[in-house]
Design a protein around this motif. Structure first.
Motif, mmCIF file in Angstrom:
data_model
loop_
_atom_site.group_PDB
_atom_site.id
_atom_site.type_symbol
_atom_site.label_atom_id
_atom_site.label_comp_id
_atom_site.label_asym_id
_atom_site.label_seq_id
_atom_site.Cartn_x
_atom_site.Cartn_y
_atom_site.Cartn_z
ATOM 1 N N GLY A 292 78.178 48.226 86.715
ATOM 2 C CA GLY A 292 79.118 48.373 87.820
ATOM 3 C C GLY A 292 79.634 49.785 88.001
ATOM 4 N N ILE A 293 79.315 50.685 87.069
ATOM 5 C CA ILE A 293 79.691 52.097 87.162
ATOM 6 C C ILE A 293 78.582 52.842 87.909
ATOM 7 N N THR A 294 78.944 53.912 88.615
ATOM 8 C CA THR A 294 77.997 54.601 89.493
ATOM 9 C C THR A 294 76.844 55.267 88.750
ATOM 10 N N LYS A 295 77.029 55.574 87.471
ATOM 11 C CA LYS A 295 75.961 56.162 86.658
ATOM 12 C C LYS A 295 75.900 55.431 85.322
ATOM 13 N N PRO A 296 74.755 55.452 84.637
ATOM 14 C CA PRO A 296 74.627 54.706 83.378
ATOM 15 C C PRO A 296 75.597 55.182 82.288
ATOM 16 N N VAL A 297 76.393 54.263 81.787
ATOM 17 C CA VAL A 297 77.303 54.505 80.664
ATOM 18 C C VAL A 297 76.979 53.458 79.600
ATOM 19 N N ILE A 298 76.679 53.917 78.390
ATOM 20 C CA ILE A 298 76.244 53.030 77.309
ATOM 21 C C ILE A 298 77.267 53.051 76.179
ATOM 22 N N LYS A 299 77.684 51.864 75.742
ATOM 23 C CA LYS A 299 78.548 51.747 74.570
ATOM 24 C C LYS A 299 77.671 51.430 73.362
ATOM 25 N N ALA A 300 77.525 52.404 72.463
ATOM 26 C CA ALA A 300 76.773 52.174 71.226
ATOM 27 C C ALA A 300 77.669 51.452 70.223
ATOM 28 N N HIS A 301 77.067 50.738 69.296
ATOM 29 C CA HIS A 301 77.828 50.019 68.264
ATOM 30 C C HIS A 301 78.655 51.010 67.455
ATOM 31 N N GLY A 302 79.878 50.637 67.133
ATOM 32 C CA GLY A 302 80.772 51.544 66.413
ATOM 33 C C GLY A 302 80.242 52.005 65.073
ATOM 34 N N SER A 303 79.417 51.183 64.429
ATOM 35 C CA SER A 303 78.865 51.545 63.115
ATOM 36 C C SER A 303 77.440 52.088 63.212
ATOM 37 N N SER A 304 77.054 52.526 64.404
ATOM 38 C CA SER A 304 75.681 53.009 64.612
ATOM 39 C C SER A 304 75.310 54.135 63.659
ATOM 40 N N ASP A 305 74.097 54.019 63.097
ATOM 41 C CA ASP A 305 73.526 55.120 62.327
ATOM 42 C C ASP A 305 72.572 55.886 63.248
ATOM 43 N N ALA A 306 71.787 56.799 62.693
ATOM 44 C CA ALA A 306 70.882 57.610 63.511
ATOM 45 C C ALA A 306 69.900 56.738 64.289
#
Length: 341
Positions: A292-306
């Motif tokens: 729903g946002i005009t450009k791609p916004v991604i929420k990565a997992h808070g504990s994401s590693d490389a």
């Protein structure tokens, strides 16, 4: 294509964020802007054995960091020099194609809505993670952005999720279902009943493939390709999925490590076990798209590693290439209810 990354967001920032971004720049052929404290980003690079910025990777210095304790509704004003806010400003200004953060979910939702803006006509943005099921996968929408919803919100979620599933999951006509406490049309609260009526009407007109209500147990069994619900319910479902996956992985490990014979059996089952683990591993998907946002916004997992960050960058690249945002904007007339004069 340039992907902007909040290098200071998440439990493992900036070390794992930087490592994943540099790996993705090499493997996926995307340009990267790392937003955050320059000295800490450079230090993280040196830990990886890199003394100079790789080609296509740049640093945008930000003095401040959004914390999990910050009020999400005020960070655009109170944390205007933070890596998250500055990164979203860069995206809004057209200096990048997508943005990723593993930081505060609420802050990301608020800042993205205020700075990058919702697509005109969309009432609320929604988180839309991809979940594994008995078929291929399914889209859950909303998974935590909106605790209180109206039938119009859920109707728009259904359409956005359907456009997403068509391209991301390569489905010609995604089956859309409302998460409910029963499959009958009369089940649920007034919100679910009113949403059912809206989606049934849209389905009768051939605008969407609505299959009715589905129960929570039907989600992993593949009863629908797009699961529509309010953010409170969706977040509980998402966390239940995550916990169940961890439980299953732990129990399978214990079974195969029980004795010599089970260990030998594990060797013969290793390929299948690894495939199952990969299916439930959030790092493979990378993150959650804020629809729903005009450009791609991604929420990565808070504990994401490389590896998780690399997955999120791959997902961002796909979002730009497949233009989900453009699909929503082009079809907004189907998702807006008539207003009283």
């Amino acid at each position: 294509m340039r992907v902007i990354i909040d290098a200071m967001g998440g439990d493992n920032a900036p070390r794992e964020i930087v490592a994943g971004a540099i790996d993705a720049a090499k493997e996926l052929g995307v340009e990267i802007t790392l937003v955050g404290k320059g000295d800490e980003i450079l230090s993280a690079m040196k830990e990886k054995g890199i003394d100079t910025l790789p080609e296509g990777v740049e640093i945008c210095h930000a003095d401040d960091v959004v914390s999990m304790e910050d009020d999400p509704t005020s960070i655009v004003k109170t944390r205007r020099n933070s890596s998250m806010v500055l990164g979203l400003k860069i995206l809004a200004d057209g200096q990048g194609d997508a943005f990723i953060s593993a930081g505060s979910t609420g802050a990301l939702l608020s800042a993205a809505t205020l700075l990058v803006k919702r697509i005109k006509g969309i009432r609320r943005a929604a988180f839309s993670p991809i979940l594994p099921n008995n078929g291929k996968s399914c889209v859950l929408i909303d998974a935590g952005a909106n605790n209180e919803c109206t039938p119009e919100f859920l109707m728009q979620f259904a359409f956005m999720g359907s456009y997403y599933a068509k391209k991301a999951l390569k489905l010609e006509s995604p089956r859309v279902g409302i998460l409910n406490n029963g499959t009958e049309e009369t089940k649920g609260l007034q919100l679910q009943k009113d949403t059912y009526a809206l989606l049934k009407a849209a389905s009768d007109e051939g605008k969407i493939n609505f299959v009715g209500n589905i129960e929570a147990r039907g989600v992993p069994l593949g009863d629908a390709d797009v699961i529509v619900c309010d953010g409170f319910t969706g977040n509980i479902l998402l966390k239940t999925f995550e916990g169940t996956a961890l439980l299953m992985s732990d129990q399978i490990k214990k079974i195969f490590l029980k004795n010599l014979f089970t260990k030998i059996g594990a060797l013969f089952c290793k390929g299948g076990i690894n495939k199952m683990k990969a299916k439930f591993d959030y790092r493979e998907t990378g993150g959650t798209v804020l629809m729903g946002i005009t450009k791609p916004v991604i929420k990565a997992h808070g504990s994401s590693d490389a590896r998780g960050i690399r997955g999120a960058i791959k997902q961002a690249k796909e979002c730009v290439e497949l233009d989900f945002c453009g699909d929503i904007a082009a079809n907004i007339s189907q998702m807006v209810l008539p207003r009283d004069e």
